[in-house]
Design a protein around this motif. Structure first.
Motif, mmCIF file in Angstrom:
data_model
loop_
_atom_site.group_PDB
_atom_site.id
_atom_site.type_symbol
_atom_site.label_atom_id
_atom_site.label_comp_id
_atom_site.label_asym_id
_atom_site.label_seq_id
_atom_site.Cartn_x
_atom_site.Cartn_y
_atom_site.Cartn_z
ATOM 1 N N PHE A 73 0.852 -1.189 0.000
ATOM 2 C CA PHE A 73 0.000 0.000 0.000
ATOM 3 C C PHE A 73 0.890 1.242 0.000
ATOM 4 O O PHE A 73 2.107 1.160 0.240
ATOM 5 N N ILE A 74 0.283 2.389 -0.269
ATOM 6 C CA ILE A 74 0.968 3.680 -0.228
ATOM 7 C C ILE A 74 0.248 4.555 0.790
ATOM 8 O O ILE A 74 -0.982 4.560 0.847
ATOM 9 N N VAL A 75 1.005 5.294 1.593
ATOM 10 C CA VAL A 75 0.392 6.250 2.510
ATOM 11 C C VAL A 75 0.706 7.667 2.041
ATOM 12 O O VAL A 75 1.716 7.915 1.397
ATOM 13 N N ASP A 76 -0.195 8.589 2.383
ATOM 14 C CA ASP A 76 -0.019 9.986 1.995
ATOM 15 C C ASP A 76 -0.776 10.865 2.987
ATOM 16 O O ASP A 76 -1.841 10.468 3.489
ATOM 17 N N ARG A 77 -0.251 12.054 3.266
ATOM 18 C CA ARG A 77 -0.917 12.967 4.207
ATOM 19 C C ARG A 77 -2.168 13.589 3.615
ATOM 20 O O ARG A 77 -3.074 13.989 4.345
ATOM 21 N N SER A 78 -2.212 13.708 2.296
ATOM 22 C CA SER A 78 -3.325 14.409 1.664
ATOM 23 C C SER A 78 -4.608 13.592 1.734
ATOM 24 O O SER A 78 -4.704 12.496 1.176
ATOM 25 N N THR A 79 -5.616 14.156 2.398
ATOM 26 C CA THR A 79 -6.908 13.480 2.503
ATOM 27 C C THR A 79 -7.592 13.366 1.142
ATOM 28 O O THR A 79 -8.479 12.531 0.966
ATOM 29 N N HIS A 80 -7.174 14.195 0.180
ATOM 30 C CA HIS A 80 -7.777 14.170 -1.151
ATOM 31 C C HIS A 80 -7.358 12.928 -1.947
ATOM 32 O O HIS A 80 -7.956 12.623 -2.978
ATOM 33 N N GLY A 117 -1.546 2.637 -12.763
ATOM 34 C CA GLY A 117 -0.788 1.482 -13.249
ATOM 35 C C GLY A 117 -0.883 0.272 -12.351
ATOM 36 O O GLY A 117 -1.476 -0.749 -12.702
ATOM 37 N N LEU A 118 -0.324 0.369 -11.149
ATOM 38 C CA LEU A 118 -0.278 -0.767 -10.234
ATOM 39 C C LEU A 118 -1.542 -0.898 -9.391
ATOM 40 O O LEU A 118 -1.803 -1.942 -8.809
ATOM 41 N N HIS A 119 -2.321 0.183 -9.283
ATOM 42 C CA HIS A 119 -3.579 0.193 -8.518
ATOM 43 C C HIS A 119 -3.368 -0.178 -7.051
ATOM 44 O O HIS A 119 -4.137 -0.937 -6.466
ATOM 45 N N LEU A 120 -2.315 0.390 -6.452
ATOM 46 C CA LEU A 120 -2.073 0.175 -5.029
ATOM 47 C C LEU A 120 -2.975 1.101 -4.223
ATOM 48 O O LEU A 120 -3.150 2.267 -4.577
ATOM 49 N N PRO A 121 -3.562 0.616 -3.132
ATOM 50 C CA PRO A 121 -4.447 1.474 -2.320
ATOM 51 C C PRO A 121 -3.664 2.596 -1.648
ATOM 52 O O PRO A 121 -2.557 2.386 -1.153
ATOM 53 N N ILE A 122 -4.265 3.803 -1.624
ATOM 54 C CA ILE A 122 -3.648 4.969 -0.995
ATOM 55 C C ILE A 122 -4.365 5.224 0.330
ATOM 56 O O ILE A 122 -5.583 5.434 0.359
ATOM 57 N N LEU A 123 -3.605 5.184 1.412
ATOM 58 C CA LEU A 123 -4.171 5.224 2.753
ATOM 59 C C LEU A 123 -3.609 6.392 3.577
ATOM 60 O O LEU A 123 -2.638 7.037 3.177
ATOM 61 N N ASN A 124 -4.203 6.611 4.724
ATOM 62 C CA ASN A 124 -3.724 7.623 5.656
ATOM 63 C C ASN A 124 -2.371 7.209 6.225
ATOM 64 O O ASN A 124 -2.082 6.020 6.383
ATOM 65 N N THR A 125 -1.540 8.189 6.570
ATOM 66 C CA THR A 125 -0.210 7.883 7.105
ATOM 67 C C THR A 125 -0.267 7.124 8.430
ATOM 68 O O THR A 125 0.705 6.474 8.817
ATOM 69 N N ASP A 126 -1.397 7.173 9.131
ATOM 70 C CA ASP A 126 -1.545 6.420 10.383
ATOM 71 C C ASP A 126 -1.357 4.921 10.179
ATOM 72 O O ASP A 126 -1.010 4.196 11.124
ATOM 73 N N GLU A 127 -1.601 4.470 8.943
ATOM 74 C CA GLU A 127 -1.511 3.036 8.656
ATOM 75 C C GLU A 127 -0.085 2.502 8.800
ATOM 76 O O GLU A 127 0.108 1.295 8.969
ATOM 77 N N LEU A 128 0.919 3.386 8.732
ATOM 78 C CA LEU A 128 2.291 2.903 8.928
ATOM 79 C C LEU A 128 2.467 2.327 10.331
ATOM 80 O O LEU A 128 3.084 1.265 10.502
ATOM 81 N N LEU A 129 1.929 3.014 11.325
ATOM 82 C CA LEU A 129 2.036 2.503 12.698
ATOM 83 C C LEU A 129 1.129 1.305 12.935
ATOM 84 O O LEU A 129 1.469 0.374 13.662
#
Length: 358
Positions: A285-292, A300-312
């Protein structure tokens, strides 16, 4: 240096998911630059500042706070709306010569024109620069910031090559381009932001004294050979070596049963991951701060984009730092992830694994 295939700007920018205000570094950078320009130019209520590709108003709000009249030009209506809600007057248009003439007629000419990380996005730089020439006051100043083509080649930053970036500029190429529109670069500064950028200061030709820094950088480029094909001949080989090393890292992580995520659902990240082919599918998965961006999938790869909280919460063994240009900021924000045994992977120009020092 330019792309051979262009995507219509309306398709790329009419609805946009990048909001500058999600990066503290960008906010700090904008505040520092704004304070400098206001002070050096002694800008006040009788002056007029215009920013091209003003995004969510992250920069111009520094001018409105000081009572300096300003206007943003931002083609992405969803982003422009956020800027207006923050009190920054914003036109939902692309900046063209026609737009510039319209603004000059309605508001007068601009004392300061800002164009941060937009000039490389413009498919027709002649139209863009003619707009600058028509809108800039006789004694006015325009300031452009953009990723530096020399740094891109030297540091193998191939992930900055994507459809939004039509051009990759050097000073050698820029000077004659601006001169053809009656404009002149009178000063230049190198910045470390975005993996190496240029900040160029522009005036009408002859309006300001050209500083020594311009000639110095031109000579550096000449000595490096940026005007020759040989300078660029090894770039693709260097890119291949970086990709091979990353593919090997992915393969070894998978064999060792190590989980891998990524930080930064950015355009540059999409370029890098898709260059890795099948090995990139080991990224969970990929995390990003942007709620948008949350709830969307990567191209391309269609990896889910999640909140950065998911790292912990998920604690992957490794997190590839796709947004490596904000590495220091991200490492500070994710200190707890590092404390709990996680590791960030800087992918360029060679793999570097960052863990907490114990």
């Amino acid at each position: 240096m330019q792309l051979g295939q262009l995507v219509p700007p309306a398709k790329l920018f009419s609805e946009y998911v990048y909001f500058s205000s999600f990066s503290q570094r960008m906010l700090d950078h904008a505040a520092q630059a704004s304070a400098r320009y206001i002070g050096e130019m002694q800008l006040g209520s009788d002056d007029f500042v215009l920013e091209i590709a003003s995004n969510d108003g992250y920069m111009l709000r520094n001018f409105t706070a000081k009572g300096v009249p300003c206007l943003g030009v931002e083609p992405a209506e969803n982003v422009a709306r956020v800027a207006r809600e923050a009190g920054v007057p914003t036109l939902g248009l692309f900046f063209t010569e026609e737009t510039a003439v319209m603004i000059a007629q309605s508001r007068g000419k601009a004392d300061l024109i800002l164009a941060n990380n937009v000039f490389a996005h413009v498919p027709d730089p002649h139209d863009f620069l003619e707009g600058i020439s028509r809108l800039l006051a006789p004694d006015g100043m325009a300031v452009f910031e953009f990723p530096y083509g020399v740094d891109m080649v030297k540091r193998v930053e191939f992930d900055t090559i994507y459809h939004e970036h039509c051009f990759y500029f050097t000073l050698t190429a820029l000077r004659p381009l601006l001169r053809s529109h009656g404009l002149e670069i009178f000063n230049v500064e190198r910045l470390d932001i975005h993996g190496g950028s240029l900040r160029i200061f522009i005036s009408h030709a002859g309006a300001r004294l050209v500083q020594a820094a311009v000639g110095d950088l031109i000579r550096e480029e000449i000595d490096a050979g940026v005007g020759s094909l040989e300078y660029y001949s090894g770039f693709s080989l260097s890119v291949r070596q970086v990709c091979d090393a990353l593919q090997k890292f992915m393969s070894e992580s998978q064999k060792a049963g190590k989980s891998v995520a990524a930080y930064g659902a950015s355009a540059k990240g999409s370029t890098l991951l898709n260059c890795l082919g099948e090995s990139a599918r080991h990224v969970e998965f990929i995390v990003d701060r942007s709620t948008h961006k949350h709830g969307k999938l990567s191209p391309g790869l269609h990896l889910p984009i999640l909140n950065t909280d998911e790292l912990l919460l998920r604690r992957p063994n490794f997190t590839i730092l796709l947004a490596w240009n904000f590495a220091e900021e991200i490492l500070r924000q994710q200190a707890e992830y590092l404390r709990q045994g996680g590791a960030f992977v800087l992918p360029l120009p060679e793999i570097k694994v960052l863990k907490e020092h114990k």
